[in-house]
Write an enzyme that holds these catalytic residues in place. Structure first.
Site, mmCIF file in Angstrom:
data_model
loop_
_atom_site.group_PDB
_atom_site.id
_atom_site.type_symbol
_atom_site.label_atom_id
_atom_site.label_comp_id
_atom_site.label_asym_id
_atom_site.label_seq_id
_atom_site.Cartn_x
_atom_site.Cartn_y
_atom_site.Cartn_z
ATOM 1 C CB CYS A 2 -0.875 0.023 1.240
ATOM 2 S SG CYS A 2 -1.875 -1.438 1.424
ATOM 3 N NE ARG A 27 5.184 1.356 -1.429
ATOM 4 C CZ ARG A 27 6.166 1.171 -0.574
ATOM 5 N NH1 ARG A 27 7.368 1.605 -0.861
ATOM 6 N NH2 ARG A 27 5.966 0.564 0.569
ATOM 7 C CD1 TRP A 75 -0.461 -6.604 -1.101
ATOM 8 C CD2 TRP A 75 0.137 -6.029 -3.172
ATOM 9 N NE1 TRP A 75 0.123 -7.694 -1.706
ATOM 10 C CE2 TRP A 75 0.502 -7.372 -2.962
ATOM 11 C CE3 TRP A 75 0.417 -5.440 -4.415
ATOM 12 C CZ2 TRP A 75 1.130 -8.144 -3.934
ATOM 13 C CZ3 TRP A 75 1.042 -6.215 -5.365
ATOM 14 C CH2 TRP A 75 1.394 -7.551 -5.131
ATOM 15 C CG ASN A 99 0.353 2.340 3.713
ATOM 16 O OD1 ASN A 99 -0.710 2.256 3.120
ATOM 17 N ND2 ASN A 99 1.430 2.907 3.211
ATOM 18 N N GLY A 100 -0.345 -0.859 6.734
ATOM 19 C CA GLY A 100 0.008 -1.695 7.888
ATOM 20 C C GLY A 100 -1.165 -2.567 8.269
ATOM 21 C CD GLU A 480 14.925 -20.029 -3.673
ATOM 22 O OE1 GLU A 480 14.535 -20.872 -4.508
ATOM 23 O OE2 GLU A 480 14.794 -18.801 -3.845
ATOM 24 C CE LYS A 484 16.433 -16.702 -6.142
ATOM 25 N NZ LYS A 484 15.159 -17.214 -5.855
ATOM 26 C CD GLU A 487 16.047 -17.322 -10.309
ATOM 27 O OE1 GLU A 487 16.239 -17.261 -9.081
ATOM 28 O OE2 GLU A 487 14.974 -17.037 -10.833
ATOM 29 C CG HIS A 503 24.706 -42.255 -2.877
ATOM 30 N ND1 HIS A 503 24.973 -43.568 -2.586
ATOM 31 C CD2 HIS A 503 24.314 -41.681 -1.715
ATOM 32 C CE1 HIS A 503 24.727 -43.778 -1.291
ATOM 33 N NE2 HIS A 503 24.336 -42.646 -0.750
ATOM 34 C CE LYS A 599 8.820 -11.306 -9.125
ATOM 35 N NZ LYS A 599 9.825 -12.042 -8.359
#
Ligand code: F6R
Length: 604
Positions: A2, A27, A75, A99-100, A480, A484, A487, A503, A599
């Protein structure tokens, strides 16, 4: 996430507010609105979707002379993205933007409803304006009512409120969400939740601190601290560089998003934890009835968070869990039984393969749940239930904070099911909840670690590949970490379970093979340590990440001691993200928009 703007001045207020909101578009938002008060006249407009819709609605609205106005891009977190839930929220004669998250909104709302105060929206924000008007009835003036209201709120907020009872004033409060006020030589005053809307409008700005509240009128800026002591504004010159302001001064959005993780995880947790229970108001109480298995399905980073979840569901909820890569699952004629809860995970909620598996599960009559960052996305609309991760928009193509909030949600969900199915004692659930509260602190990036990664990165720019290794839930984290790096550095990297190296993959070990080893203290330390020693003995170049000193590595990153392996998980996640970031920067790559990647992958 937001965004807020506010304005006091003589110019056409609508235009100033809309221009400010445009600067916050980056945002992300799903609806927007403004409220303008001139003398005794209020004008209020809201629209779902892009700002152009709000522009269209306000095209004939003009103010001449002094007016005050507030605006908001939303948002969605509590309640769907529709006009009723869009801000500003109206009481009888006041409007608020926020906001929040107001953590105690449910209690306040209950009392207000008992006083027959009607609510129009499903938001937590609406309680603020009604509580203010309730307090106004017995207060000396609007400021006293506002101060009382702020003291009654729990949670995080940046708030602007305008009211007919004090028409030339904007009331503000800040706790945990950013907010600043700006001035210029024309005597205008501006508010915003970040620098960008004020660039080009204001010369100087005062950043509010947590606990600050007060009011701003044409000729006064009155700020009070938490102890109600008045304080002087401290103005500083405003940067004139918009792009750097959007990145809050960070070099890349990805870096900003890594640093933001502590705050967004606080948002993920907010209002969802009590002393001894996890609360998901959004879930139907019967969702887990007759469920004997969980199937998780996702792509990429979201798949890694799903893999992490499988360890938590089996360990804490004692429920059989399997994990599927969406692009595989959709074509392999899977057997789906009705006692399975089908969970899809997606940052965007639009990934074509994941969406297709959700459709398949629905068609097979399974109960479905989506863990998602974008309300009203295709998956949220389609699934029976949804939990929003509340990470805010993620601009860096390489996902960071979305992953962090997904794993946080899964940890919470595993405890939620544990309570329902009685698979953990109430003391153990209470202990886990207190650990969850420590996650925001565990992901704070400290300067020393970042500096170390910067220095380390120059030794890892070549070689014939990287192995990221870990055991248990640190295996999906290793996957992950490798993703990262791949990418954004374009270097070859693979994630492996530490115990699997011997193995086959260990055949690759030589000084030009870099191994990044995760050695948490509280998860199979001795076992994982001997796997690393096997690699060291074969002269692989090893970088160990551990809270315990490890002498047989070429590089060693010492993490903080934690009480629990999950807190170690979150801290190591940040170390891996920063390492990839710094390697990519040294290689001169476009960190935020790596080659060949998008994205949101809405094609197969
Ligand atoms: C990696 C990354 C991708 C996404 C994947 C799924 O950093 O961002 O691997 O995780 O494309 O996207 P969502 O989560 O939007 O379904």
């Amino acid at each position: 996430m937001c965004g807020i703007v506010g304005y006091l001045g003589e110019r056409n207020t609508k235009e100033i507010l809309l221009d400010g909101l445009k600067e916050l578009e980056y945002r992300g938002y799903d609806s927007a609105g403004i409220a303008v008060l001139q003398g005794n006249d209020f004008a209020n407009y809201k629209a779902v979707g892009k700002l152009i819709n709000l522009e269209e609605k306000t095209k004939d609205f003009i103010t001449k002379g002094f007016a005050v106005g507030i605006g908001h891009t939303r948002w969605a977190t509590h309640g769907k993205p529709n006009e009723l839930n869009a801000h500003p929220h109206l009481g009888e004669e006041s409007y608020v933007v926020h906001n929040g998250i107001i953590e105690n909104y449910a209690e306040l709302k209950k009392e207000l409803l008992a006083d027959n105060i009607p609510f129009l929206s499903q938001t937590d924000t609406e309680v603020i304006v009604h509580q203010f008007e309730k307090n106004l009835k017995s207060a000396k003036n609007a400021f006293e009512a506002f101060s009382t209201t702020i003291q009654e709120l729990e949670g995080a907020y940046a708030i602007l409120l305008v009211t007919k009872s004090e028409p030339n004033t904007i009331f503000f409060a800040k706790e945990g969400s950013p907010m600043l006020v700006g001035i210029n030589t024309e005597g205008e005053k501006y508010f915003a939740s970040s620098d960008t809307p004020l660039i080009g409008q204001c010369s100087d700005v005062n950043y509010f601190e947590d606990g600050d509240y007060g009011y701003v009128s044409a000729d006064e800026i009155a700020i009070f601290d938490r102890e109600s002591k008045q304080k002087k504004p401290i103005f500083s010159k405003l940067t004139q560089n918009k792009l750097s302001a959007q990145k809050d001064g960070y070099r890349f959005f990805m870096e900003k998003e890594i640093y933001e993780q502590s705050d967004v995880i606080s948002d993920t947790l907010m209002g969802r934890l009590s002393e001894d229970a996890v609360i998901f108001d959004e879930l139907d109480k019967n969702l887990f009835d007759d469920i004997h298995e969980i199937k998780l399905c996702a792509c990429g980073t979201s798949y890694h968070s799903a893999l992490s979840a499988s360890y938590l569901f089996e360990r804490y909820s004692k429920i059989k869990t399997s994990v599927e890569i969406a692009s595989e699952f959709r074509y392999r004629e899977p057997i789906m039984s009705k006692d399975t809860l089908f969970i899809v995970i997606s940052q965007s909620g639009e990934t074509a393969d994941t969406l297709e598996t959700l459709k398949m599960a629905k068609k097979a009559g399974l109960k479905t749940l989506v863990i998602c960052n974008v309300d009203n996305s295709s998956m949220v609309r389609l699934a029976d239930s949804s939990i929003l991760t509340r990470a805010g928009i993620e601009k860096g193509v390489a996902s960071t904070k979305a992953f962090a909030t997904q794993v946080t949600v899964f940890w919470m969900l595993s405890l939620y099911v544990a309570k329902l199915h009685n698979t953990l004692s109430s003391q153990e659930i209470a202990k886990q909840i207190s650990l969850l509260r420590e996650v925001p602190a565990s992901v704070k990036v400290n300067d020393e670690m970042h500096e170390k990664m910067k220095r380390l990165s120059k030794r890892y720019l070549h070689g014939h590949g990287f192995f990221f290794i870990g055991r248990d839930i640190f295996f999906p984290l290793a996957l992950e970490g490798a993703l990262k790096l791949k990418e954004i550095s374009y270097l070859h990297a693979e994630g492996y379970p530490s115990g699997e190296m011997k193995h086959g993959p260990i055949a690759l070990a030589d000084p030009e093979l870099f191994t990044i080893a995760l050695l948490p203290e509280h998860m199979l330390y001795e076992k994982a340590k001997s796997n690393v020693e096997e690699l060291s003995a074969r002269d692989s170049t090893v970088c160990v990440i551990s809270p315990k000193i490890f002498t047989k590595a070429d590089d060693f990153v010492q993490t903080a001691p934690h009480k629990d392996y999950m807190l170690e998980f979150f801290e190591m996640m940040v170390v891996l993200q920063v390492l990839s970031l710094e390697i990519s920067i040294r290689l001169g790559n476009d960190v935020d928009m790596p080659r060949n990647l998008a994205k949101s992958v809405t094609v197969e």
